[in-house]
Design a protein around this motif. Structure first.
Motif, PDB file in Angstrom:
ATOM      1  N   GLY A 158      -3.566  11.693  69.121  1.00 34.33           N
ATOM      2  CA  GLY A 158      -2.928  11.641  70.745  1.00 34.33           C
ATOM      3  C   GLY A 158      -2.694  13.046  71.017  1.00 34.33           C
ATOM      4  N   ASP A 159      -2.478  14.149  70.295  1.00 33.97           N
ATOM      5  CA  ASP A 159      -2.380  15.479  70.745  1.00 33.97           C
ATOM      6  C   ASP A 159      -3.695  15.897  71.346  1.00 33.97           C
ATOM      7  N   PHE A 160      -4.733  15.766  70.529  1.00 34.70           N
ATOM      8  CA  PHE A 160      -6.115  15.794  70.916  1.00 34.70           C
ATOM      9  C   PHE A 160      -6.701  15.245  72.230  1.00 34.70           C
ATOM     10  N   THR A 161      -6.382  14.087  72.215  1.00 32.24           N
ATOM     11  CA  THR A 161      -6.577  13.430  73.382  1.00 32.24           C
ATOM     12  C   THR A 161      -5.905  13.810  74.587  1.00 32.24           C
ATOM     13  N   SER A 162      -4.783  14.125  74.522  1.00 35.74           N
ATOM     14  CA  SER A 162      -3.965  14.938  75.632  1.00 35.74           C
ATOM     15  C   SER A 162      -4.410  16.197  76.219  1.00 35.74           C
ATOM     16  N   ILE A 163      -5.061  16.936  75.188  1.00 31.70           N
ATOM     17  CA  ILE A 163      -5.583  18.004  75.430  1.00 31.70           C
ATOM     18  C   ILE A 163      -6.990  17.896  76.168  1.00 31.70           C
TER      19      ILE A 163
ATOM     20  N   ARG B 174      -9.972  11.650  60.497  1.00 31.30           N
ATOM     21  CA  ARG B 174     -11.372  12.150  61.009  1.00 31.30           C
ATOM     22  C   ARG B 174     -11.934  11.361  61.813  1.00 31.30           C
ATOM     23  N   LYS B 175     -11.087  10.879  62.959  1.00 28.80           N
ATOM     24  CA  LYS B 175     -11.753  10.182  64.035  1.00 28.80           C
ATOM     25  C   LYS B 175     -12.691  11.123  64.885  1.00 28.80           C
ATOM     26  N   ARG B 176     -13.960  10.713  64.985  1.00 24.87           N
ATOM     27  CA  ARG B 176     -14.957  11.390  65.708  1.00 24.87           C
ATOM     28  C   ARG B 176     -14.994  11.449  67.298  1.00 24.87           C
TER      29      ARG B 176
ATOM     30  N   HIS C  51     -23.687  18.416  74.297  1.00 26.98           N
ATOM     31  CA  HIS C  51     -22.129  18.075  73.598  1.00 26.98           C
ATOM     32  C   HIS C  51     -22.245  18.360  72.181  1.00 26.98           C
ATOM     33  N   PHE C  52     -20.935  18.036  71.444  1.00 23.52           N
ATOM     34  CA  PHE C  52     -20.938  18.397  70.252  1.00 23.52           C
ATOM     35  C   PHE C  52     -19.791  17.332  69.395  1.00 23.52           C
ATOM     36  N   ALA C  53     -19.805  17.090  68.286  1.00 24.44           N
ATOM     37  CA  ALA C  53     -18.930  16.463  67.772  1.00 24.44           C
ATOM     38  C   ALA C  53     -17.877  17.152  67.103  1.00 24.44           C
TER      39      ALA C  53
ATOM     40  N   THR D  73     -13.413  19.981  61.836  1.00 27.17           N
ATOM     41  CA  THR D  73     -12.201  19.052  61.732  1.00 27.17           C
ATOM     42  C   THR D  73     -11.195  19.817  62.419  1.00 27.17           C
ATOM     43  N   ILE D  74     -10.488  19.090  63.368  1.00 23.56           N
ATOM     44  CA  ILE D  74      -9.279  19.724  64.105  1.00 23.56           C
ATOM     45  C   ILE D  74      -8.281  19.054  63.559  1.00 23.56           C
ATOM     46  N   PRO D  75      -7.219  19.796  62.723  1.00 26.54           N
ATOM     47  CA  PRO D  75      -6.280  18.956  62.165  1.00 26.54           C
ATOM     48  C   PRO D  75      -5.083  18.837  62.799  1.00 26.54           C
TER      49      PRO D  75
END
Length: 98
Positions: free
Chosen positions: A84-89, A42-44, A33-35, A78-80
């Motif tokens: 919500g979008d990241f969680t959906s992906i 900047r939620k991890r 895994h990776f963070a 960091t993914i800007p």
């Protein structure tokens, strides 16, 4: 793209090994895994490295690289995008909707 991702992952691992202050946070990242840090706050998120083989995730990383680059001085990838979008992906990949 794969070469750049490998370099990024190597740099993240080297940075983690060099910094004693980050070693406490590195402990909670399981093997395989990776963070990543998402959004302005900047939620991890800790995600499986297998996602690096998923076209949707690779496309997201490519877009991040094209627009912002991977040379983050604040540590970590960091993914800007919005959380919500990241969680959906990520949810789409984990549920098999990729």
């Amino acid at each position: 793209m794969a070469g750049k991702l490998y370099q990024l992952m190597s740099r993240m691992n080297l940075a983690r090994n060099r910094s004693s202050s980050s070693s406490a946070s590195a402990v909670d990242v399981p093997r395989g895994h990776f963070a990543v840090y998402v959004g302005e706050s900047r939620k991890r998120f800790v995600i499986p490295t297998a996602y690096l083989k998923q076209p949707a995730f690779v496309l997201l990383l490519k877009r991040v690289e094209d627009e912002f680059g991977f040379d983050h001085r604040c540590g970590g990838l960091t993914i800007p995008c919005t959380e919500g979008d990241f969680t959906s992906i990520v949810y789409g990949m984990s549920s098999g909707d990729h």
